[in-house]
Design an enzyme around this catalytic site. Structure first.
Site, short mmCIF file in Angstrom:
data_model
loop_
_atom_site.label_atom_id
_atom_site.label_comp_id
_atom_site.label_asym_id
_atom_site.label_seq_id
_atom_site.Cartn_x
_atom_site.Cartn_y
_atom_site.Cartn_z
CG ASP A 17 40.77 34.18 46.38
OD1 ASP A 17 39.71 35.20 47.37
OD2 ASP A 17 40.68 34.20 45.83
N GLY A 51 35.12 35.59 40.94
CA GLY A 51 34.43 34.18 38.74
C GLY A 51 34.96 35.51 38.45
CB ALA A 52 35.03 38.69 37.84
CG ASN A 106 37.88 38.33 44.12
OD1 ASN A 106 38.13 39.38 44.12
ND2 ASN A 106 37.96 37.47 44.91
#
Ligand code: 13P
Ligand code: ZN
Ligand code: NA
Length: 283
Positions: free
Chosen positions: A81, A208-209, A229
């Site tokens: 990531d 950025g969930a 993510n």
């Protein structure tokens, strides 16, 4: 089993759900994500940031995820990531990660295209999937901090050009999410997402969930997001479990005891996020 990330995203794109991508920081979080995936009959992507692979190593995470995935009868992928250099992406491919993200979102458009294309070319030679990012997701992930005011949303026509010129397999876009939690409620730009979805054919990724309301996550999947993510909420869940044991009994000294509770909290959270992504019962 450990599988190619691309096959997971292609199926998700076709069947209009999203694959949950979960950041792991230790063995227990890896186990929690895999156990949740098996119970939910869901595909999952386990991912590690540069600071996480500096904390342990690519080889260490690859070994843990491989061992856990081997015992699982659902597909699991392992993703780097926010890879911040071509070198680190190369190392991840060498360590047998199944996909990498090259994050050149801080660079100029042309520079981002240049390096992303280089990473994409060697990934293709190794049959490894590559995600890239155009536009800026706000907040802080590792040392990469973006103030929300200068968070640049992804331009749809640039996204199309970027995807075509680089040949990436998936694209992370900026539509108003940020890494970490939010002060107020995040406002996602769904019109922009729709525009991007119309002109970009590769699977789209939402970063950025953590802290984004469930309804907004669902809506974004309806508009073409194929990978979501989650990082901060998993870290918080693990720590919550550990604290529940240690703050209750300061004579506990066996890491198995408090880490187990951390793992349970992460597993519960991941089960819920899988349902939110609509990826349950796909395998
Ligand atoms: P959150 O920490 O907001 O869940 O962001 C996750 C992410 O985008 C990891 O790349
Ligand atoms: Zn991210
Ligand atoms: Na967030």
């Amino acid at each position: 089993a450990l599988v190619s990330s691309l096959e997971l995203l292609r199926k998700a794109q076709k069947e209009k759900y999203a694959v949950g991508a979960f950041n792991a920081e230790n063995m227990e979080m890896v186990q929690a994500i895999v156990e949740a995936a098996v119970e939910m009959r869901a595909p999952v992507i386990i991912q590690t940031t540069p600071s996480t692979v500096a904390y342990a190593s690519l080889a260490m995470f690859r070994a843990m995820v491989f061992a856990a995935a081997n015992e699982a009868d659902v597909p699991i992928a392992l993703h780097l990531d926010h890879g911040d250099s071509l070198e680190l992406c190369r190392e991840a491919v060498g360590a047998k990660y199944t996909s990498v993200m090259y994050d050149g979102s801080k660079l100029s458009f042309e520079e981002n295209i240049n390096i992303t294309k280089n990473v994409a070319d060697f990934c293709r030679a190794s049959a490894i999937q590559i995600e890239a990012e155009l536009g800026t997701v706000g907040g802080k992930e590792d040392s990469h901090e973006v103030k929300s005011e200068d968070a640049l949303y992804t331009n749809p026509m640039q996204a199309k050009e970027f995807a075509e010129r680089t040949g990436v397999d998936s694209l992370a876009i900026a539509i108003g999410t940020a890494h970490g939690f939010y002060k107020g409620e995040p406002k996602l730009d769904f019109e922009r997402l729709e525009e991007i979805h119309k002109v970009v054919s590769v699977p789209l990724v939402l970063h950025g969930a953590s802290g984004v309301p469930d309804e907004a996550v669902k809506k974004s999947i309806g508009f073409g997001i194929c990978k979501v993510n989650f990082a901060t909420e998993l870290r918080v869940a693990f720590t919550k479990g550990v604290n529940a044991i240690l703050l209750n009994d300061n004579k506990v000294y066996d890491p198995k005891k408090y880490n187990k509770q951390g793992k349970e909290e992460v597993k519960k959270l991941v089960v819920n996020k899988i349902k939110l992504c609509g990826s349950n019962n796909k395998y």
